[in-house]
Write an enzyme that holds these catalytic residues in place. Structure first.
Site, PDB file in Angstrom:
ATOM      1  N   HIS A 121     -16.783   8.643 -46.481  1.00 55.34           N
ATOM      2  CA  HIS A 121     -16.620   7.142 -46.239  1.00 55.34           C
ATOM      3  C   HIS A 121     -17.443   6.311 -47.462  1.00 55.34           C
ATOM      4  O   HIS A 121     -17.250   5.470 -47.418  1.00 55.34           O
ATOM      5  CB  HIS A 121     -17.131   6.916 -44.709  1.00 55.34           C
ATOM      6  CG  HIS A 121     -17.178   5.554 -44.410  1.00 55.34           C
ATOM      7  ND1 HIS A 121     -16.076   4.799 -44.193  1.00 55.34           N
ATOM      8  CD2 HIS A 121     -18.178   4.685 -44.250  1.00 55.34           C
ATOM      9  CE1 HIS A 121     -16.300   3.837 -43.803  1.00 55.34           C
ATOM     10  NE2 HIS A 121     -17.433   3.728 -43.701  1.00 55.34           N
TER      11      HIS A 121
ATOM     12  N   ASP B 127     -13.151  10.905 -44.848  1.00 52.88           N
ATOM     13  CA  ASP B 127     -13.696  10.012 -44.208  1.00 52.88           C
ATOM     14  C   ASP B 127     -13.798  10.041 -42.768  1.00 52.88           C
ATOM     15  O   ASP B 127     -12.547   9.931 -42.187  1.00 52.88           O
ATOM     16  CB  ASP B 127     -13.135   8.745 -44.738  1.00 52.88           C
ATOM     17  CG  ASP B 127     -13.858   7.379 -44.249  1.00 52.88           C
ATOM     18  OD1 ASP B 127     -14.666   7.646 -43.310  1.00 52.88           O
ATOM     19  OD2 ASP B 127     -13.519   6.300 -44.589  1.00 52.88           O
TER      20      ASP B 127
ATOM     21  N   GLY C  37     -20.613  -3.075 -42.053  1.00 46.13           N
ATOM     22  CA  GLY C  37     -21.377  -2.903 -41.051  1.00 46.13           C
ATOM     23  C   GLY C  37     -20.492  -3.088 -39.581  1.00 46.13           C
ATOM     24  O   GLY C  37     -19.741  -2.240 -39.357  1.00 46.13           O
TER      25      GLY C  37
ATOM     26  N   SER D  32     -14.874  -0.563 -45.242  1.00 43.03           N
ATOM     27  CA  SER D  32     -15.274  -0.253 -43.835  1.00 43.03           C
ATOM     28  C   SER D  32     -15.127  -1.744 -43.140  1.00 43.03           C
ATOM     29  O   SER D  32     -14.196  -2.419 -42.939  1.00 43.03           O
ATOM     30  CB  SER D  32     -16.772   0.154 -43.798  1.00 43.03           C
ATOM     31  OG  SER D  32     -17.131   0.835 -42.741  1.00 43.03           O
ATOM     32  N   TRP D  33     -16.162  -2.188 -42.405  1.00 42.92           N
ATOM     33  CA  TRP D  33     -16.061  -3.387 -41.789  1.00 42.92           C
ATOM     34  C   TRP D  33     -15.762  -4.614 -42.982  1.00 42.92           C
ATOM     35  O   TRP D  33     -15.144  -5.724 -42.479  1.00 42.92           O
ATOM     36  CB  TRP D  33     -17.439  -3.846 -41.049  1.00 42.92           C
ATOM     37  CG  TRP D  33     -17.501  -5.396 -40.510  1.00 42.92           C
ATOM     38  CD1 TRP D  33     -18.274  -6.212 -41.031  1.00 42.92           C
ATOM     39  CD2 TRP D  33     -16.820  -5.561 -39.444  1.00 42.92           C
ATOM     40  NE1 TRP D  33     -17.974  -7.230 -40.446  1.00 42.92           N
ATOM     41  CE2 TRP D  33     -16.965  -7.345 -39.444  1.00 42.92           C
ATOM     42  CE3 TRP D  33     -16.076  -5.355 -38.461  1.00 42.92           C
ATOM     43  CZ2 TRP D  33     -16.450  -8.189 -38.419  1.00 42.92           C
ATOM     44  CZ3 TRP D  33     -15.341  -6.320 -37.559  1.00 42.92           C
ATOM     45  CH2 TRP D  33     -15.777  -7.364 -37.560  1.00 42.92           C
TER      46      TRP D  33
END
Length: 325
Positions: free
Chosen positions: A302, A274, A53, A120-121
């Protein structure tokens, strides 16, 4: 060293569905509560899944990358995300809060040290927690690395048009012409509006853009994860909040602090295509942390759900197990 893996059939590498044996809500302060759950082996090696996120939340799918006979698997939802409350709340929601929340959860569950698994986050937050508490970390398995720098924010908001011009145009043209000179500022203003007629359409437009750019191959019928208003609002509002504040980090903070974790085992899994978190970022991390394994998946974007990425992550966790004993 860079290895490459070819993709198996979808979900071929995942472990079977795994139901939690414990769950709860942990009070973080007078406003926020954190949802958490445990599955797998209560006597196994502790592993924490750190979702993306920010605002994405954890899902049952995220329990299946690890052998439930070997790992004590912990999932949780960050402030404002998933089943944590209040949903989509950005007051008292900063990176420093999220790092402290992980440590609070560790103490609550009486975990001495744990392996961190994040994409990711989730890779951002896992790195930051490890740098703050290296003595509490067994190792890190990271995917789709995001270092939360201004060039990465600018790429998401404007640079991705070079690859996905149609999705980017839909994203920007959701705003009226007079608001397009400040895409982030005007999305952030709309997403913070209390009126669902204002924030809900903005949230879905933000989510549709991100979803459209997240896989190498198009999703069937434009399928996305954030179909409900509350889930769409959580990720869009909280992402915009963090973007607008440079993730509450100093410039270059994560790479500058890599020396704090170079002694820890690490694996970095990166999709070659990605677009949301381009390989240049994972490459920079691997150069700063040469002791970490660096695996490039040649036919993935991704998403953690892409078959080659799934296979590489499951294999990385399997290799990490012996190093965590």
């Amino acid at each position: 060293m860079i290895d490459s893996v070819r993709s198996p059939a979808p979900d071929a590498s995942l472990y079977p569905e795994c139901a939690p044996y414990a769950s709860g809500h942990l009070a973080l302060d007078s406003r926020h509560t954190m949802h958490w759950e445990e599955c797998g082996n209560p006597a196994g090696v502790p592993l924490l899944f750190v979702h993306g996120g920010p605002g994405g939340g954890s899902l049952p799918h995220h329990r299946r990358f690890y052998d439930p006979a070997l790992w004590r698997i912990v999932l949780y939802d960050q402030r404002g995300a998933g089943r944590s409350t209040p949903v989509a709340e950005i007051v008292d929601n900063t990176t420093a809060h999220l790092v402290c929340d992980i440590e609070r959860l560790r103490r609550h569950l009486s975990v001495e040290r744990w392996l961190l698994f994040g994409g990711s986050w989730g890779s951002t937050l896992a790195l930051l927690y490890a740098q703050a508490h290296p003595d509490r970390v067994l190792g890190l398995v990271l995917r789709g690395v995001f270092l939360a720098t201004k060039p990465e924010f600018d790429w998401f908001l404007g640079g991705m048009w070079r690859i996905f011009p149609e999705a980017w145009r839909d994203f920007v043209h959701f705003l009226p012409p007079e608001e397009r000179n400040d895409v982030l500022g005007n999305y952030y203003r709309r997403l913070r509006d209390a009126d669902p007629c204002v924030h809900a359409p903005a949230a879905h437009a933000w989510g549709a853009y991100e979803s459209a750019c997240s896989t190498l191959l198009p999703k069937p019928n434009g399928a996305g994860r954030f179909d409900t208003d509350s889930a769409a609002l959580a990720i869009a509002r909280i992402e915009a909040h963090y973007f607008a504040h440079d993730a509450f980090l100093r410039p270059g903070q994560i790479l500058d602090d890599v020396p704090r974790i170079r002694h820890l085992p690490g694996a970095i899994v990166q999709g070659r295509y990605d677009i949301i978190c381009p390989p240049s970022t994972a490459h920079a991390l691997s150069r700063a942390w040469p002791e970490a394994e660096y695996i490039v998946v040649p036919d993935a974007g991704h998403s953690v759900r892409e078959p080659g990425t799934t296979q590489a992550l499951v294999a990385a966790v399997q290799r990490m197990y012996a190093r965590c004993l």
